[in-house]
Design an enzyme around this catalytic site. Sequence first.
Site, mmCIF file in Angstrom:
data_model
loop_
_atom_site.group_PDB
_atom_site.id
_atom_site.type_symbol
_atom_site.label_atom_id
_atom_site.label_comp_id
_atom_site.label_asym_id
_atom_site.label_seq_id
_atom_site.Cartn_x
_atom_site.Cartn_y
_atom_site.Cartn_z
ATOM 1 N N LEU A 1 0.871 -1.168 0.000
ATOM 2 C CA LEU A 1 0.000 0.000 0.000
ATOM 3 C C LEU A 1 0.912 1.223 0.000
ATOM 4 O O LEU A 1 2.007 1.183 0.560
ATOM 5 C CB LEU A 1 -0.874 0.048 1.263
ATOM 6 C CG LEU A 1 -1.890 -1.063 1.473
ATOM 7 C CD1 LEU A 1 -2.616 -0.850 2.803
ATOM 8 C CD2 LEU A 1 -2.875 -1.129 0.335
ATOM 9 N N ASP A 2 0.460 2.310 -0.625
ATOM 10 C CA ASP A 2 1.204 3.566 -0.511
ATOM 11 C C ASP A 2 1.314 3.905 0.973
ATOM 12 O O ASP A 2 0.402 3.603 1.753
ATOM 13 C CB ASP A 2 0.462 4.701 -1.214
ATOM 14 C CG ASP A 2 0.357 4.520 -2.715
ATOM 15 O OD1 ASP A 2 1.115 3.708 -3.277
ATOM 16 O OD2 ASP A 2 -0.490 5.202 -3.322
ATOM 17 N N LYS A 3 2.395 4.532 1.369
ATOM 18 C CA LYS A 3 2.614 4.843 2.792
ATOM 19 C C LYS A 3 1.420 5.505 3.470
ATOM 20 O O LYS A 3 1.069 5.133 4.583
ATOM 21 C CB LYS A 3 3.855 5.722 2.954
ATOM 22 C CG LYS A 3 5.141 4.957 2.845
ATOM 23 C CD LYS A 3 6.325 5.871 3.074
ATOM 24 C CE LYS A 3 7.624 5.120 2.879
ATOM 25 N NZ LYS A 3 8.786 5.984 3.034
ATOM 26 N N THR B 1 -1.742 5.276 2.811
ATOM 27 C CA THR B 1 -2.996 4.534 2.679
ATOM 28 C C THR B 1 -3.211 3.642 3.887
ATOM 29 O O THR B 1 -2.309 2.945 4.330
ATOM 30 C CB THR B 1 -2.985 3.672 1.388
ATOM 31 O OG1 THR B 1 -2.776 4.528 0.262
ATOM 32 C CG2 THR B 1 -4.288 2.919 1.211
#
Length: 166
Positions: A7-9, A11
């Site tokens: 996941l993007d940081k 998110t």
Amino acid sequence: LGVVHRLDKPTSGAVLFARTSKAASRLSEQFRDGAVEKVYWAVVRGGSSGDAGVVEAPLRKVSSAARGWRMEAHPAGDPARTAWRVLGRGDGMAWLELRPETGRTHQLRVHCAAMGCPILGDGMYGGGGGTLHLLAREVALPLAPALRVTAEVPGHMREALRGCGG
């Protein structure tokens, strides 16, 4: 333990880990083949004019000395496809369910911005400052028996979701 997907940081939400390298390899293959169902929730600024649709916008990485790297929708990019539907609206915001059919970096963030409704808290793609209102809500694996993981809504998103009827 090995992380099966990222996941993007900023998110929030469900992340899958594998206990063995063999399991990680099999699960990674299922992600790569599109066999894993992924459902995200986002609170966006504005909102689309419709109630559901699909964004097909190829993505590529760009960088500049002033802004660093980011992703952009561009015909020469890698294919990226996201199905979306509105779950609620209110006070200049919309609550979207997002189903990425591909797994590109920042895909949901760029696709929402490309639709004219950036995700709240996404300073990189037009959603303003604060905490990103993007949740990896659910991941379903095609196992026997099937496995479905659902993440709780984080505190920073609750008020915005209530404002959209959630």
